[in-house]
Structure formats: structure tokens, C-alpha cells
Design a protein around this motif. Structure first.
Motif, PDB file in Angstrom:
ATOM      1  N   SER A  87     -17.339  45.603 -17.495  1.00 36.76           N
ATOM      2  CA  SER A  87     -16.793  46.297 -16.234  1.00 36.76           C
ATOM      3  C   SER A  87     -15.235  46.568 -16.541  1.00 36.76           C
ATOM      4  CB  SER A  87     -16.827  45.508 -14.899  1.00 36.76           C
ATOM      5  OG  SER A  87     -18.332  45.602 -14.798  1.00 36.76           O
ATOM      6  N   SER A  90     -11.984  52.280 -16.726  1.00 37.10           N
ATOM      7  CA  SER A  90     -12.392  53.175 -17.139  1.00 37.10           C
ATOM      8  C   SER A  90     -14.019  53.516 -16.883  1.00 37.10           C
ATOM      9  CB  SER A  90     -12.220  53.290 -18.588  1.00 37.10           C
ATOM     10  OG  SER A  90     -12.912  52.291 -19.400  1.00 37.10           O
ATOM     11  N   ASN A  91     -14.606  52.496 -16.609  1.00 33.49           N
ATOM     12  CA  ASN A  91     -16.293  52.759 -16.468  1.00 33.49           C
ATOM     13  C   ASN A  91     -16.871  52.493 -15.057  1.00 33.49           C
ATOM     14  OD1 ASN A  91     -16.455  50.222 -16.845  1.00 33.49           O
ATOM     15  ND2 ASN A  91     -16.892  50.016 -18.817  1.00 33.49           N
ATOM     16  N   THR A  92     -16.109  51.958 -14.224  1.00 35.53           N
ATOM     17  CA  THR A  92     -16.529  51.555 -12.949  1.00 35.53           C
ATOM     18  C   THR A  92     -16.343  52.801 -12.168  1.00 35.53           C
ATOM     19  OG1 THR A  92     -15.613  49.400 -13.321  1.00 35.53           O
ATOM     20  CG2 THR A  92     -16.290  50.146 -10.934  1.00 35.53           C
ATOM     21  N   PRO A  93     -17.408  53.481 -11.382  1.00 36.54           N
ATOM     22  CA  PRO A  93     -17.449  54.347 -10.426  1.00 36.54           C
ATOM     23  C   PRO A  93     -16.603  54.107  -9.127  1.00 36.54           C
ATOM     24  CG  PRO A  93     -19.450  52.942 -10.018  1.00 36.54           C
ATOM     25  CD  PRO A  93     -18.794  52.568 -11.334  1.00 36.54           C
ATOM     26  N   ASP A  97     -12.660  52.415  -9.347  1.00 37.73           N
ATOM     27  CA  ASP A  97     -12.393  53.155 -10.424  1.00 37.73           C
ATOM     28  C   ASP A  97     -10.916  53.107 -10.760  1.00 37.73           C
ATOM     29  OD1 ASP A  97     -12.294  54.941  -8.476  1.00 37.73           O
ATOM     30  OD2 ASP A  97     -12.082  56.671  -9.817  1.00 37.73           O
ATOM     31  N   ARG A  98     -10.422  53.541 -12.225  1.00 45.09           N
ATOM     32  CA  ARG A  98      -9.216  53.689 -12.358  1.00 45.09           C
ATOM     33  C   ARG A  98      -8.232  52.703 -11.782  1.00 45.09           C
ATOM     34  NH1 ARG A  98      -8.561  60.012 -12.627  1.00 45.09           N
ATOM     35  NH2 ARG A  98      -9.518  59.695 -10.524  1.00 45.09           N
ATOM     36  N   PHE A 101      -9.266  49.444  -9.653  1.00 40.46           N
ATOM     37  CA  PHE A 101      -9.922  48.422 -10.197  1.00 40.46           C
ATOM     38  C   PHE A 101      -9.295  47.145  -9.705  1.00 40.46           C
ATOM     39  CE2 PHE A 101     -11.746  45.641 -13.552  1.00 40.46           C
ATOM     40  CZ  PHE A 101     -12.899  46.007 -13.379  1.00 40.46           C
TER      41      PHE A 101
END
Length: 348
Positions: A87, A90-93, A97-98, A101
């Protein structure tokens, strides 16, 4: 296989509440294993990744004929939260995200790895935990958080607490990335990374990752570079531009900056936390490491009074990257220590 196509598995933790109080739903722990778990589950080793490293970056210390031989040991390499595989920004909705996070601590990483080790494999005892750099910080945290599990530990080129001088370096890396106008407070488009900031960060790193003697003696030639400029661009800029998302780098940087086993619940200081470690240990700083100098780790060892511990300095001029797997002499030195430790009788 290395690179973005390297295979790995993922353990999902449905609701993983972080030290910050925020919850990842789910937390994804990417990992790879090497070897087979034996029937009594006594041959398990945890070998966490380091700042921006991915599981395949640890493979230089794993192999037939080496101490970490998959024919004998079951080696689990969990990817750090924030490294782009587990996690990460870059890959968390959305909404986490971004730039949204949440903050990640070393304790969060170790707890997610504990969940992986116990929930997926049912492992109750670890023959060894080891790691380089931030992997060493996670090694210390494992031994503090789960002393009943960790039989042996070998942190190399890392620390139990991030020192003030180390934080100065990290602040320089953070500033290099975030002051690039293209960074946009962390909300840059996926295809418009702040490349100037990443190149600047690489130059900050270049003055710290290797020692003064490494540069004076032009040891970079052993890596195949033909000039200092060739090395700074080819190695350092290439390193930072190799799929390393800036928000991911900043998440892991914050984890590093705040590293301290003394923040573990139940302890009032780093010294008290270190005194709780019971494992058989070899602590291995590098002679000319500018991040984690030997005297810092001598201090840590002096407080590990309930462990069976030795301070063993990696000699030479490679500085922090003595633990990075690029120099065959250092690889042999570290591998020999791992072999010696694994052949020793566990303390728990």
C-alpha cells in the motif's frame, strides 16, 4: 526476475489501523518468498526491504551456497508500506491516494509483516530477522515488538533511532523533491512527475550514500562508470528515475525520519526499548557510513544488555552502500556473519 515484472504475492489486511489513527481499508502487503517452510515451521526468516527498495533488490544475499540458502531456509521478503508494491500513495484509491496517503511508521510496517507471517503462514518463531538501512530499522523494531518470536537478528547499516544528523540529510532530500514547482503539493499527474526535483534529490543522496574515500579513490570505476559525471548521472539520477514515485519516496522518508524503537508502547525511551531485546544479535554498521556511523550503533549495542550481541564493523570505503550488495568483498563479509549467526544456538 527483477523489475516491474518480478512476481510477488499480496496479503490483504481488511482494516489496518495505523499508529496515526487512520485506517487502510485494506492494507496490502506485497511479498515474495524463497524456499519452503518446513513441517515444524522453524526455518522462517524475515528480510524486509529498504528505502525505495523492492523485494528483488534483496536477492543479492539469497541463493544456493549462501547463508540464506532457499534449500535450507524459508525467506520472506515483505515490501515496505509506501514502496509502490505494498500500500502506497501511488496505488491507493481515493480518498487516501497521493498526497492524502496517511503517515506510516516503522511500527506499522512491522505490524503488517507480523500479520503476514502469522495469518498466512502460521509462524510463531523466526530463526532470523535481518535487513539493510531501513530494513535494519525494521529488524530492531521486530526484536522490540515481538521479542518472543525473534531468535536472532542482524541489522546492517541501519539504526534503532534516526539520529539528528541523519534527519538533516533527509530534510535535504525532502526539500529537493517538494520545491520543484511540478510537485504541486503532491498532486502532480501520474505522467508528469517532478523530474527536476528527483534529479536534485539524487545529487543530495550522492554525497551521502558513499564515503569521501570512495570518491577520492574513484571506486565508482568498479561499477563500470567512466567519469564522476557519468556516475552521478548514470547511477544516482538513474536510481531515482527508475520508477520511484515522488509521493512514495516522501512517505518512506517520513517513516525513516521518525524511526525510533523507543516510541513502542510500554517503553519510555529508546534505551529501555533496546534493553528489552532478547535475541542473539550481530549488529553491523559500515566503517565509513555517513548515515549510520559505527559509534551510533556502538551506543545501541551498549543498551542491548539482555541480548547476546556483538558489534561487527564492515570495513572499507563503500560507506552506506557496503550493505547494498554491489561490492563482492562486502557481500562475502555480510554473508559470513549471517552464516555464523544462523549456525549459533538461538536464545529463545
Amino acid at each position: 526476475m527483477t523489475g516491474p515484472d518480478a512476481p510477488y504475492k499480496v496479503h490483504e489486511i481488511p482494516d489496518f489501523t495505523l499508529v496515526s489513527g487512520e485506517t487502510l481499508r485494506p492494507a496490502r502487503v506485497a511479498y515474495q518468498t524463497y524456499g519452503s517452510l518446513n513441517d515444524d515451521k522453524s526455518n522462517a526468516i524475515v528480510y524486509p526491504t529498504w528505502y525505495s527498495g523492492r523485494h528483488w533488490d534483496n536477492e543479492w544475499l539469497i541463493g544456493s551456497g549462501m547463508a540464506l540458502d532457499p534449500e535450507r531456509w524459508f525467506i520472506i521478503v515483505p515490501n515496505m508500506l509506501g514502496n509502490g508494491l505494498s500500500s502506497s500513495p501511488s496505488n491507493t484509491p481515493p480518498p487516501f491516494d497521493r498526497a492524502r496517503f496517511p503517515r506510516i511508521t516503522v511500527r506499522d510496517n512491522v505490524e503488517s509483516q507480523y500479520r503476514l507471517v502469522t495469518e498466512v503462514f502460521g509462524i510463531e518463531t523466526l530463526a532470523l530477522v535481518l535487513g539493510w538501512s531501513m530494513g535494519a530499522g525494521q529488524t530492531y523494531q521486530w526484536a522490540v515488538s515481538h521479542p518472543e518470536m525473534v531468535q536472532r537478528m542482524l541489522p546492517f547499516c541501519g539504526s534503532s533511532k534516526t539520529a539528528p544528523h541523519n534527519k538533516v540529510f533527509l530534510d535535504g532530500v525532502r526539500a529537493a523533491i517538494t520545491t520543484d514547482a511540478a510537485f504541486r503539493g503532491g498532486w502532480y499527474p501520474p505522467d508528469e512527475w517532478p523530474v527536476a526535483g528527483l534529479r536534485a534529490a539524487s545529487r543530495v543522496y550522492a554525497g551521502w550514500g558513499f564515503s569521501q574515500a570512495f570518491y577520492w579513490d574513484e571506486v565508482w570505476r568498479e561499477l563500470g562508470y567512466t567519469s564522476l559525471s557519468d556516475f552521478l548521472v548514470g547511477f544516482w539520477e538513474g536510481f531515482f528515475l527508475d520508477g520511484r514515485d515522488p509521493n512514495n519516496l516522501l512517505t518512506m522518508l517520513d517513516t525513516w525520519w521518525n524511526g525510533d524503537v523507543g516510541t513502542t508502547p510500554g517503553f519510555s525511551s529508546t534505551e529501555e526499548a533496546l534493553a528489552s531485546i532478547r535475541a542473539r544479535a550481530i549488529v553491523m554498521p559500515a566503517e565509513k557510513d555517513l548515515y549510520f556511523p559505527p559509534e551510533d550503533e556502538a551506543w545501541a549495542v551498549s543498551h542491548m544488555r539482555n541480548a547476546d550481541v556483538e558489534l561487527r564493523v564492515i570495513p572499507g570505503v563503500w560507506g552506506h552502500f557496503a550493505g547494498g550488495g554491489a561490492n563482492p568483498v562486502d557481500v562475502a563479509f555480510i554473508d559470513a556473519a549471517v552464516a555464523e549467526l544462523l549456525d549459533s544456538k538461538p536464545r529463545i
